[in-house]
Design a protein around this motif. Structure first.
Motif, PDB file in Angstrom:
ATOM      1  N   GLN A   4     -73.707  65.145  48.755  1.00 43.48           N
ATOM      2  CA  GLN A   4     -73.909  66.313  49.755  1.00 43.48           C
ATOM      3  C   GLN A   4     -74.715  67.528  49.074  1.00 43.48           C
ATOM      4  N   ALA A   5     -73.974  68.126  47.894  1.00 43.95           N
ATOM      5  CA  ALA A   5     -74.680  68.955  47.513  1.00 43.95           C
ATOM      6  C   ALA A   5     -75.834  68.248  47.017  1.00 43.95           C
ATOM      7  N   GLU A   6     -76.916  67.828  46.746  1.00 44.73           N
ATOM      8  CA  GLU A   6     -78.231  67.451  46.429  1.00 44.73           C
ATOM      9  C   GLU A   6     -78.636  67.306  47.738  1.00 44.73           C
ATOM     10  N   ILE A   7     -77.998  66.539  49.265  1.00 40.62           N
ATOM     11  CA  ILE A   7     -78.746  66.811  50.000  1.00 40.62           C
ATOM     12  C   ILE A   7     -78.827  68.176  50.497  1.00 40.62           C
ATOM     13  N   ASP A   8     -77.511  69.320  50.924  1.00 46.06           N
ATOM     14  CA  ASP A   8     -77.621  70.432  50.758  1.00 46.06           C
ATOM     15  C   ASP A   8     -79.073  71.267  50.463  1.00 46.06           C
ATOM     16  N   ALA A   9     -78.927  71.045  48.964  1.00 41.72           N
ATOM     17  CA  ALA A   9     -79.940  71.257  47.724  1.00 41.72           C
ATOM     18  C   ALA A   9     -81.241  71.423  48.613  1.00 41.72           C
ATOM     19  N   GLY A  10     -81.714  70.281  49.280  1.00 40.05           N
ATOM     20  CA  GLY A  10     -82.925  69.831  49.498  1.00 40.05           C
ATOM     21  C   GLY A  10     -83.064  70.276  50.412  1.00 40.05           C
ATOM     22  N   VAL A  11     -82.213  70.701  52.520  1.00 38.20           N
ATOM     23  CA  VAL A  11     -82.366  70.821  53.203  1.00 38.20           C
ATOM     24  C   VAL A  11     -82.950  72.094  53.366  1.00 38.20           C
ATOM     25  N   GLU A  12     -81.903  73.270  51.809  1.00 41.42           N
ATOM     26  CA  GLU A  12     -82.029  73.866  51.600  1.00 41.42           C
ATOM     27  C   GLU A  12     -83.563  74.704  51.476  1.00 41.42           C
ATOM     28  N   GLU A  13     -84.142  73.908  50.125  1.00 39.70           N
ATOM     29  CA  GLU A  13     -85.112  74.029  49.960  1.00 39.70           C
ATOM     30  C   GLU A  13     -86.523  73.670  50.289  1.00 39.70           C
ATOM     31  N   GLY A  14     -86.093  72.976  51.480  1.00 44.33           N
ATOM     32  CA  GLY A  14     -87.707  72.408  52.592  1.00 44.33           C
ATOM     33  C   GLY A  14     -88.071  71.121  51.587  1.00 44.33           C
ATOM     34  N   ARG A  15     -86.917  70.413  51.525  1.00 41.38           N
ATOM     35  CA  ARG A  15     -87.501  69.195  50.128  1.00 41.38           C
ATOM     36  C   ARG A  15     -87.367  68.183  51.499  1.00 41.38           C
ATOM     37  N   ILE A  16     -86.221  68.245  52.582  1.00 41.42           N
ATOM     38  CA  ILE A  16     -85.444  67.447  53.227  1.00 41.42           C
ATOM     39  C   ILE A  16     -86.369  68.190  54.736  1.00 41.42           C
ATOM     40  N   SER A  17     -86.857  67.109  55.369  1.00 40.26           N
ATOM     41  CA  SER A  17     -87.375  67.576  57.172  1.00 40.26           C
ATOM     42  C   SER A  17     -85.958  67.197  57.815  1.00 40.26           C
ATOM     43  N   SER A  18     -86.474  67.017  58.809  1.00 44.05           N
ATOM     44  CA  SER A  18     -85.447  66.699  60.000  1.00 44.05           C
ATOM     45  C   SER A  18     -85.640  66.209  61.079  1.00 44.05           C
ATOM     46  N   PRO A  19     -85.850  64.882  61.139  1.00 50.37           N
ATOM     47  CA  PRO A  19     -85.460  63.751  59.813  1.00 50.37           C
ATOM     48  C   PRO A  19     -85.333  63.788  58.754  1.00 50.37           C
TER      49      PRO A  19
END
Ligand code: HEM
Length: 494
Positions: free
Chosen positions: A321-336
């Motif tokens: 979850q921490a990896e996912i949260d960091a990815g979202v916060e840093e813009g490395r994970i789009s939605s979806p």
């Protein structure tokens, strides 16, 4: 006179018995140099019982740790390297007659049941571009839509709060998801399981009751020959008339019909790719149904079991979850999340591989046979012997995965040498029969599903297992039949 008849009958009977006993001993002698459970060498009943028990994966694993022989003409192999050699081109090994049990239409082969290497190769050439996604415009988008469907279902109907408790059988919902993915890809339109939140046309119920029987008949070549002979057509229930499977076959027929004929509909989707590469109408109907069966339970099991391991491993849960949260916060994970983004998340990739390793989703015997004597793991294997694989042994190899191979520990995939990673990855990818002539055609699709599912669920929700002492019902019938994985879903407070 009656005395003479009686003596003749008795002599006839005794001769027949003697013949059978000698025949059995002859079969026994072929593999007598390989140890096995007491009853296994004498008849296929040992294997049949194991298959019907719902614990075939564990029984073969246990047997494989102690012995090698599991039937009169069967050995079990849990050695990755030996199996890779067997799967190689010109190794002399073929699919055994067991695969004929995977025919859905008893009178016609599909990719799974085709034994002849040349025919199989030609068929694969027509299917590969579609399955690989090369010819399909909207593969990722169709999967995204179903991931969104799963998220909506949980959010709309099963979100528990401080005041409301709405437990949900996640095993079922995940199966709805994979069925919608596969149908969307195969037919261009999802079945709609997630929207209906129900077992549409009883398909799941029917497959759950027929698959164990179907897989058991695969161990009875004589029975298969009768079942698949047109002369005995009157004996066999017509799959097209069966609830569930019949509906799917009907839908496949309709979807395929419009792609052939005088004014065919032309689309850049999976079916369109099959047609463009010369697949006949009858084969297209068959392959479309196979896709649904091969691609739904397997992926569903991968997702369920990995989620179960995550839920019961707090350190892993938090780190992912921490990896996912960091990815979202840093813009490395789009939605979806896109497939490419997911591949860049090292811990997610470790979790996906570790989940597949701990609970291999496809555990059918998948036996190969050679028409000449061979040597496997230094042991002489006479021609005509079925060599089954034992994924549980391969995936728990201490040599490949370390002394704690029995433990779910994604960290084993991190900070290791490229050579060690390659060796482990190559072994886990054997779950898709990678490196062999029979590699899973749906591997790309499955990987995209896995790359997206965990991130989209865990970025939004928390999952709590209701009963960790009895987390699910799981029946092994070559693929897994799983239910009652009851969880509480809550919205994350981030
Ligand atoms: C985690 C998910 C999956 C696993 C573990 C898996 C595993 C396998 C394995 C082990 C085989 C090889 C059988 C053999 O040795 O003969 C296979 C074949 C196949 N799989 Fe999958 N599979 C998965 C998902 C899928 C999906 C999603 C699809 C459809 C989109 C699919 C379609 C097929 C087909 C059509 C074959 C037959 C290939 C051939 O004979 O040429 N699979 N799969």
């Amino acid at each position: 006179m009656p005395g003479l008849v009686f003596t003749a009958a008795l002599t006839g009977f005794a001769t027949a018995v003697l013949y059978l006993v000698i025949a059995r001993f002859k079969v026994y002698a072929r593999l007598k140099h390989i140890p096995g459970p007491f009853w296994a060498p004498w008849s296929d009943i040992w294997l049949l019982r194991a298959q019907l028990s719902g614990r075939m994966n564990f029984i073969l694993y246990d047997a494989n740790m102690k012995y090698g022989k599991v039937g009169p003409k069967w050995v079990a192999c849990g050695d990755g390297e030996a199996l890779r050699k067997i799967g190689g081109v010109r190794s002399g090994w073929q699919r055994s007659f067991w695969y004929r049990g995977l025919r859905i239409d008893p009178y016609r082969d599909n990719a799974f049941s085709t034994l002849d290497d040349e025919v199989h190769e030609k068929l694969r050439a027509k299917l590969l571009p579609g399955y690989g996604g090369k010819d399909v415009d909207n593969l990722h988008q169709l999967i995204d839509e179903q991931v969104a469907g799963l998220v909506s279902l949980l959010e709309d109907k099963y979100l528990s709060t401080k005041t409301e408790f709405k437990p949900v059988d996640l095993a079922r919902k995940v199966q709805y998801f994979t069925l919608d993915v596969i149908s969307a890809l195969a037919f261009g339109k999802e079945f709609g399981y997630l929207k209906a939140d129900a077992d549409l046309f009883g398909y799941i119920e029917t497959t759950e009751s027929t698959l164990p029987i179907m897989l058991a008949t695969a161990f009875m070549p004589w029975f298969l020959k009768i079942m698949q002979s047109p002369r005995f057509k009157w004996l066999i229930p017509n799959a097209r008339e069966m609830v569930g499977i019949g509906n799917v076959m009907g839908l496949a027929q309709d979807a395929v019909a419009e792609r052939y004929g005088d004014n065919p509909v032309v689309k850049r989707d999976m079916l369109g790719s099959f047609v463009a590469h010369g697949l006949s109408k009858e084969d297209a109907e068959g392959e479309t149904v196979v896709q649904i069966i091969a691609g739904s339970d397997t992926s569903a099991t991968a997702i369920r079991s990995t989620l179960l391991f995550i839920m019961t491993s707090p350190l892993v849960y938090n780190r992912l979850q921490a990896e996912i949260d960091a990815g979202v916060e840093e813009g490395r994970i789009s939605s979806p999340i896109t497939d490419a983004e997911a591949r860049e998340l090292p811990y997610l990739q470790a979790v996906i591989r570790e989940g597949l390793r701990m609970w291999p989703p496809a555990t059918a015997a998948l036996p190969k046979v050679s028409d000449r004597d061979q040597v496997v793991c230094g042991v002489h294997i006479p021609a005509g012997t079925n060599v089954a694989w034992v994924p549980w042994t391969i995936m728990r190899s201490k040599e490949t995965f370390g002394p704690d191979a029995d433990l779910f520990r994604p960290e084993r995939w991190l900070d290791i040498s490229p050579a060690q990673y390659r060796a482990m990855d190559q072994t886990v990818m054997m779950e898709f029969a990678s490196g062999s002539r029979w590699e899973c055609l749906g591997k790309t699709v499955a990987q995209i599903e896995l790359n997206k599912a965990y991130v989209e669920l865990l970025r939004r929700f928390d999952f709590t297992l209701l009963d960790p002492t009895n987390p699910w019902k799981s029946f092994n019938a070559a693929v897994f039949i799983q239910s009652d994985m009851n969880v509480m879903v809550t919205r994350r407070e981030v």
